[in-house]
Write a protein that holds these residues in place. Structure first.
Motif, PDB file in Angstrom:
ATOM      1  N   VAL A 341       0.766  -1.332  -0.056  1.00  0.00           N
ATOM      2  CA  VAL A 341       0.107   0.004   0.028  1.00  0.00           C
ATOM      3  C   VAL A 341       0.844   1.243   0.083  1.00  0.00           C
ATOM      4  N   PHE A 342       1.890   1.234   0.940  1.00  0.00           N
ATOM      5  CA  PHE A 342       2.864   2.216   0.735  1.00  0.00           C
ATOM      6  C   PHE A 342       3.695   2.579  -0.481  1.00  0.00           C
ATOM      7  N   SER A 343       3.794   1.343  -1.237  1.00  0.00           N
ATOM      8  CA  SER A 343       4.638   1.520  -2.493  1.00  0.00           C
ATOM      9  C   SER A 343       3.500   2.189  -3.528  1.00  0.00           C
ATOM     10  N   VAL A 344       2.130   1.803  -3.577  1.00  0.00           N
ATOM     11  CA  VAL A 344       1.319   2.213  -4.490  1.00  0.00           C
ATOM     12  C   VAL A 344       1.187   3.929  -4.003  1.00  0.00           C
ATOM     13  N   ALA A 345       0.872   4.087  -2.785  1.00  0.00           N
ATOM     14  CA  ALA A 345       0.864   5.671  -2.315  1.00  0.00           C
ATOM     15  C   ALA A 345       2.218   6.460  -2.815  1.00  0.00           C
ATOM     16  N   GLY A 346       2.999   5.689  -2.943  1.00  0.00           N
ATOM     17  CA  GLY A 346       4.463   6.744  -3.476  1.00  0.00           C
ATOM     18  C   GLY A 346       4.300   6.745  -4.862  1.00  0.00           C
ATOM     19  N   ILE A 347       3.774   5.854  -5.584  1.00  0.00           N
ATOM     20  CA  ILE A 347       3.273   6.259  -7.136  1.00  0.00           C
ATOM     21  C   ILE A 347       2.419   7.204  -7.379  1.00  0.00           C
ATOM     22  N   VAL A 348       1.336   7.175  -6.465  1.00  0.00           N
ATOM     23  CA  VAL A 348       0.215   8.087  -6.870  1.00  0.00           C
ATOM     24  C   VAL A 348       0.600   9.331  -6.420  1.00  0.00           C
ATOM     25  N   ARG A 353       2.030  15.728  -8.673  1.00  0.00           N
ATOM     26  CA  ARG A 353       0.810  15.419  -8.367  1.00  0.00           C
ATOM     27  C   ARG A 353       0.779  15.937  -6.806  1.00  0.00           C
ATOM     28  N   CYS A 354       1.519  16.669  -6.189  1.00  0.00           N
ATOM     29  CA  CYS A 354       1.761  17.115  -4.985  1.00  0.00           C
ATOM     30  C   CYS A 354       0.699  17.828  -4.404  1.00  0.00           C
ATOM     31  N   ALA A 355      -0.381  18.391  -5.080  1.00  0.00           N
ATOM     32  CA  ALA A 355      -1.514  18.922  -4.863  1.00  0.00           C
ATOM     33  C   ALA A 355      -2.713  18.089  -4.326  1.00  0.00           C
ATOM     34  N   LEU A 356      -2.697  16.792  -4.437  1.00  0.00           N
ATOM     35  CA  LEU A 356      -3.716  15.997  -4.292  1.00  0.00           C
ATOM     36  C   LEU A 356      -4.178  15.956  -2.773  1.00  0.00           C
ATOM     37  N   THR A 357      -5.547  15.993  -2.534  1.00  0.00           N
ATOM     38  CA  THR A 357      -5.751  16.035  -0.987  1.00  0.00           C
ATOM     39  C   THR A 357      -5.508  14.575  -0.372  1.00  0.00           C
ATOM     40  N   PRO A 358      -5.659  14.715   0.898  1.00  0.00           N
ATOM     41  CA  PRO A 358      -5.635  13.340   1.681  1.00  0.00           C
ATOM     42  C   PRO A 358      -6.701  12.328   1.210  1.00  0.00           C
ATOM     43  N   ASP A 359      -7.867  12.730   0.997  1.00  0.00           N
ATOM     44  CA  ASP A 359      -9.116  12.097   0.649  1.00  0.00           C
ATOM     45  C   ASP A 359      -9.052  11.627  -0.599  1.00  0.00           C
ATOM     46  N   MET A 360      -8.336  12.375  -1.434  1.00  0.00           N
ATOM     47  CA  MET A 360      -8.289  11.788  -3.114  1.00  0.00           C
ATOM     48  C   MET A 360      -7.114  10.876  -3.166  1.00  0.00           C
ATOM     49  N   VAL A 361      -6.101  11.056  -2.294  1.00  0.00           N
ATOM     50  CA  VAL A 361      -5.115  10.205  -2.177  1.00  0.00           C
ATOM     51  C   VAL A 361      -5.529   8.627  -1.815  1.00  0.00           C
ATOM     52  N   ASN A 362      -6.283   8.625  -0.834  1.00  0.00           N
ATOM     53  CA  ASN A 362      -7.031   7.498  -0.132  1.00  0.00           C
ATOM     54  C   ASN A 362      -7.784   7.010  -1.067  1.00  0.00           C
ATOM     55  N   ALA A 363      -8.716   7.643  -1.943  1.00  0.00           N
ATOM     56  CA  ALA A 363      -9.740   7.120  -2.914  1.00  0.00           C
ATOM     57  C   ALA A 363      -8.669   6.312  -4.031  1.00  0.00           C
ATOM     58  N   LEU A 364      -7.785   7.069  -4.525  1.00  0.00           N
ATOM     59  CA  LEU A 364      -6.865   6.506  -5.730  1.00  0.00           C
ATOM     60  C   LEU A 364      -6.516   5.265  -5.138  1.00  0.00           C
ATOM     61  N   VAL A 365      -5.826   5.195  -4.018  1.00  0.00           N
ATOM     62  CA  VAL A 365      -4.817   4.084  -3.481  1.00  0.00           C
ATOM     63  C   VAL A 365      -6.088   2.899  -3.132  1.00  0.00           C
ATOM     64  N   PHE A 366      -7.200   3.240  -2.676  1.00  0.00           N
ATOM     65  CA  PHE A 366      -8.180   2.234  -2.470  1.00  0.00           C
ATOM     66  C   PHE A 366      -8.799   1.577  -3.831  1.00  0.00           C
ATOM     67  N   LEU A 367      -8.781   2.581  -4.797  1.00  0.00           N
ATOM     68  CA  LEU A 367      -9.222   2.030  -6.376  1.00  0.00           C
ATOM     69  C   LEU A 367      -8.224   0.990  -6.728  1.00  0.00           C
ATOM     70  N   HIS A 368      -6.844   1.492  -6.486  1.00  0.00           N
ATOM     71  CA  HIS A 368      -5.956   0.421  -7.026  1.00  0.00           C
ATOM     72  C   HIS A 368      -5.837  -0.913  -6.550  1.00  0.00           C
ATOM     73  N   LYS A 369      -6.195  -0.884  -5.161  1.00  0.00           N
ATOM     74  CA  LYS A 369      -5.870  -1.975  -4.376  1.00  0.00           C
ATOM     75  C   LYS A 369      -7.140  -2.751  -4.733  1.00  0.00           C
ATOM     76  N   ASN A 370      -8.366  -2.238  -5.187  1.00  0.00           N
ATOM     77  CA  ASN A 370      -9.505  -2.974  -5.466  1.00  0.00           C
ATOM     78  C   ASN A 370      -9.930  -3.124  -6.775  1.00  0.00           C
ATOM     79  N   SER A 371      -9.004  -2.626  -7.613  1.00  0.00           N
ATOM     80  CA  SER A 371      -9.355  -2.640  -9.151  1.00  0.00           C
ATOM     81  C   SER A 371      -9.788  -4.050  -9.891  1.00  0.00           C
ATOM     82  N   TYR A 372      -9.366  -5.067  -9.090  1.00  0.00           N
ATOM     83  CA  TYR A 372      -9.834  -6.447  -9.737  1.00  0.00           C
ATOM     84  C   TYR A 372     -11.516  -6.667  -9.519  1.00  0.00           C
ATOM     85  N   MET A 373     -12.061  -6.007  -8.643  1.00  0.00           N
ATOM     86  CA  MET A 373     -13.646  -5.872  -8.445  1.00  0.00           C
ATOM     87  C   MET A 373     -14.384  -5.463  -9.540  1.00  0.00           C
TER      88      MET A 373
END
Length: 432
Positions: A341-348, A353-373
């Motif tokens: 998860v930390f590795s994915v966050a480091g890519i995001v 893309r340093c202006a991303l809000t914490p909520d947006m980062v959380n959403a992008l990481v969540f989507l990446h980890k659950n993209s198989y669904m």
């Protein structure tokens, strides 16, 4: 924080101390990452003079090809001349990458023939000796591949994140210990590595002195695939049953919560309910001891089945044990999933893309980890694949011959263009 039942950490002294404090304060189980333990075990197992000389020689040989485009091109031409359908590069050992020594040795053993032919054509005898391995070193490298491959498979299996991994830990460690038993044909170097690995496994995983109330033992016991607990003695199995009975009694309130809303509504009973009693009466009439005994008397299910699916189907028969199974089978054996998860966050998040809000980062990481669904990526299997299993009764020794190759390192594979189209054969070299 009530949903937290355990923390997984490495073997660092500060992390171990933090785990003990959290157990005293919140009763969170403290789990040392099995992958970190295993990698430290293999690191100490190869820490002898002859193995260090072998690994240093391999690094020197790989470095020659990595730092010379001319040498790399020459090695490719030798492979093509020998009839290889896929051209492979050597693999560099990376200290921060688990099992990279195995990948380096495996690739060198496979490319032994083209490497030696290239060195003979381009170097004099003195220079060739500084790069080429001796016959004994080549033999040791090939003899260790089976053991190192087993370590790699165990690491991969325990690092999964879409199936229960903690219950696999002890069965796989005992299987790995059996693979590491010395053979009468082993050289002194190979015997030393195997003996050191067995000693490290016994010490780091307490294989000779297991605590039956530890989470890793309870997870294996509550996994219907491993409930026979062949790695425990008869006395230890009886002690484990007592521990499970005590824990099942403690969770009775959670399984059957108290009803404070008044008397329940009277339910119309069928004829069968009046003759046989309904399901609730049947469950309430079973003691904790009877439930535990009935669970262990049943035959283990296939290792290809998902234990969570089994518990979902049998929760009414074993309500207390089902509650415990949810707790212990959900604990990961390694910290690898969280590190991913930390590795994915480091890519995001990067400089652009340093202006991303914490909520947006959380959403992008969540989507990446659950993209198989969403069908965007291939779903990881709910149980480990057959080739990743390393249990004693199913383990088969894999011989690495000069015509076998690891095809997982796609970055190091170059397709050979020729007049003949590929026939779809899975092998990486053509028949002699």
């Amino acid at each position: 924080m009530e949903s937290v039942s355990a923390i997984v950490h490495d073997e660092a002294s500060n992390a171990v101390l933090a785990g003990k404090i959290l157990w005293d304060v919140a009763e969170w189980e403290s789990i040392v990452c099995a992958a970190h333990r295993l990698q430290n075990a293999i690191k100490h197992a190869v820490d002898n003079q002859s193995m260090q000389r072998l690994l240093a020689k391999c690094r020197h040989l790989v470095g020659h090809f990595k730092h010379s485009a001319l040498a790399t091109d020459g090695l490719m031409k030798k492979q093509k001349a020998l009839g290889f359908t896929k051209i492979l590069r050597v693999i560099q050992e990376t200290p921060t990458r688990w099992n990279s020594s195995f990948y380096m040795l495996q690739r060198l053993v496979f490319l032994k023939q083209p490497i030696r032919l290239y060195l003979e054509d381009t170097m004099d005898e003195v220079d060739r000796r500084s790069y080429d391995l001796t016959d004994n070193q080549w033999a040791v490298a090939k003899a260790l591949l089976n053991l190192l491959e087993s370590v790699d498979q165990v690491t991969t299996t325990l690092s999964g994140e879409k199936y229960s991994t903690l219950s696999w830990c002890l069965p796989l460690m005992y299987g790995l210990r059996k693979v590491a038993e010395p053979d009468h044909n082993d050289s002194s170097t190979v015997r030393s590595v195997k003996a050191n690995l067995i000693e490290q496994l016994d010490r780091r995983f307490n294989l000779r002195h297991l605590k039956v109330d530890s989470p890793v033992v309870l997870a294996a016991a509550l996994d219907p695939r491993f409930r026979k607990l062949n790695f425990l003695s008869t006395e230890e199995r009886l002690q484990l049953k007592s521990v499970l009975i005590d824990k099942a009694v403690d969770c009775d309130a959670a399984v059957v919560p108290a009803d404070t809303s008044g008397p329940p509504a009277k339910k119309q009973k069928s004829v069968l309910d009046r003759l046989l009693g309904d399901d609730e009466e049947a469950v309430s009439g079973v003691t904790v001891s009877d439930e535990v005994d009935a669970y262990f008397e049943e035959r283990p299910i296939s290792r290809k089945e998902d234990p969570f699916v089994w518990w979902r189907s049998n929760s009414s028969r074993f309500p207390r044990l089902s509650y415990l199974a949810k707790k212990f089978l959900s604990i990961p054996a390694t910290s690898t999933p969280s590190e991913r998860v930390f590795s994915v966050a480091g890519i995001v998040v990067d400089r652009k893309r340093c202006a991303l809000t914490p909520d947006m980062v959380n959403a992008l990481v969540f989507l990446h980890k659950n993209s198989y669904m969403l069908g965007l990526t291939e779903e990881e299997p709910s149980v480990p694949q057959a080739e990743l299993l390393l249990l004693p009764k199913d383990h088969e020794t894999i011989e690495i011959s000069d015509n076998e190759v690891d095809t997982d390192d796609t970055d190091d594979v170059i397709e050979v263009e020729s007049g003949d189209e590929e026939t779809g054969d899975e092998s990486n070299t053509s028949d002699p």
